[in-house]
Scaffold this active site. Structure first.
Site, mmCIF file in Angstrom:
data_model
loop_
_atom_site.group_PDB
_atom_site.id
_atom_site.type_symbol
_atom_site.label_atom_id
_atom_site.label_comp_id
_atom_site.label_asym_id
_atom_site.label_seq_id
_atom_site.Cartn_x
_atom_site.Cartn_y
_atom_site.Cartn_z
ATOM 1 N N THR A 161 15.706 -27.174 -32.427
ATOM 2 C CA THR A 161 15.690 -27.970 -33.661
ATOM 3 C C THR A 161 16.883 -28.917 -33.695
ATOM 4 O O THR A 161 18.003 -28.517 -33.419
ATOM 5 C CB THR A 161 15.714 -27.039 -34.899
ATOM 6 N N ARG A 192 8.937 -22.262 -38.419
ATOM 7 C CA ARG A 192 7.974 -22.169 -37.301
ATOM 8 C C ARG A 192 6.996 -21.010 -37.501
ATOM 9 O O ARG A 192 5.787 -21.148 -37.249
ATOM 10 C CB ARG A 192 8.749 -22.023 -35.988
ATOM 11 N N LEU A 216 21.223 -23.732 -36.427
ATOM 12 C CA LEU A 216 19.875 -24.256 -36.189
ATOM 13 C C LEU A 216 19.401 -23.702 -34.856
ATOM 14 O O LEU A 216 20.209 -23.468 -33.950
ATOM 15 C CB LEU A 216 19.895 -25.794 -36.107
ATOM 16 N N ASP A 217 18.082 -23.530 -34.711
ATOM 17 C CA ASP A 217 17.529 -23.149 -33.409
ATOM 18 C C ASP A 217 17.952 -24.175 -32.367
ATOM 19 O O ASP A 217 18.127 -25.358 -32.696
ATOM 20 C CB ASP A 217 15.984 -23.150 -33.435
ATOM 21 N N LYS A 218 18.036 -23.738 -31.135
ATOM 22 C CA LYS A 218 18.401 -24.646 -30.033
ATOM 23 C C LYS A 218 17.481 -25.870 -30.003
ATOM 24 O O LYS A 218 17.920 -26.996 -29.816
ATOM 25 C CB LYS A 218 18.320 -23.884 -28.701
#
Length: 242
Positions: free
Chosen positions: A59, A155, A55-57
């Site tokens: 998120t 996003r 996951l993105d940092k």
């Protein structure tokens, strides 16, 4: 697990572990080893751990790690074949005109700006389904299902249809959500020198994974929405019903 916000374990067995990753924590180490990642914390605890997806940092939400090579290989193949169902919820700016839809636009890395993704016909196929769950005028709560796993996919796709994710500095305005911007009659309390934001991070949460394990057992795991997003939704509902 040593961190101010510890990742909550959603499910664990001998083969894999599912956690609710806090926002602001890296899933896996970055190139600079700048800060401890979730994988580092798990490696300390279990000795060896295998990355299945990330996951993105910014998120928060559900993420899986394998505890052995066979499980890692199995899940990596399942993710590649797109047989793991991945659901997110996010707050977007505005109210999407269509309450449900599919965004099918290829994504690639920006040719000049490192770490930024763009929609380009030369990019990789990327498919996102969305459904508006609640609308508050200025913002909407949207459920996303991603059928591909591109960097920043939701996003980028949300920006592409004109409803970027709230507080997103890369693909939106990056502005925090303040109560004063929602309430007409807002007064700062005497204790506060300046207003604290209701939300000041990318408003995106990985909330559900559905999959079958190596022995055919069906799983449907969910990660509860974090406090900051829950608190903002509570305020929006309150203001909306006033």
């Amino acid at each position: 697990m040593s961190r101010s916000v510890s990742p909550e374990i959603i499910f664990e067995n001998d083969s894999f572990i599912a956690l609710n990753k806090p926002t602001g924590m890296l899933s896996i180490p970055d190139r600079e080893q700048s800060e401890p990642s979730l994988k580092d914390i798990l490696t300390q605890k279990y000795g060896s751990i295998f990355t299945i997806h990330r996951l993105d940092k910014e998120t928060s939400g559900i993420i899986l790690f394998a505890k052995d090579e066979a499980t890692h290989k199995y899940f990596s193949k399942k993710f590649e074949e797109r047989t793991v169902e991945k659901f997110y919820v996010g707050l977007v700016h505005g109210t999407p005109h269509d309450k449900t839809g599919t965004i099918d636009e290829p994504i690639m890395e920006h040719p000049v700006i490192k770490g930024r993704m763009i929609i380009d016909k030369k990019g990789k196929a990327s498919v996102t389904d969305y459904e508006v769950l609640e609308s508050f005028g200025k913002y909407s709560l949207v459920k996303f299902q991603i059928h591909t796993g591109r960097t920043h996919q939701i996003r980028v796709h949300a920006k592409n249809i004109g409803y970027p994710i709230v507080c997103d500095p890369l693909y939106g305005d990056g502005q925090p959500v303040l109560l004063s911007s929602l309430k007409k009659k807002y007064n700062l309390s005497k204790k506060e020198e300046e207003e604290k934001p209701l939300l000041n991070r990318v408003a995106l949460h990985s909330y559900q994974l559905k999959f079958n394990t190596i022995n055919g057992e069906a799983f449907n795991l969910e990660a509860e929405l974090p406090k900051d997003i829950r608190a903002l939704l509570q305020q929006l509902r309150k203001i909306n019903s006033a």
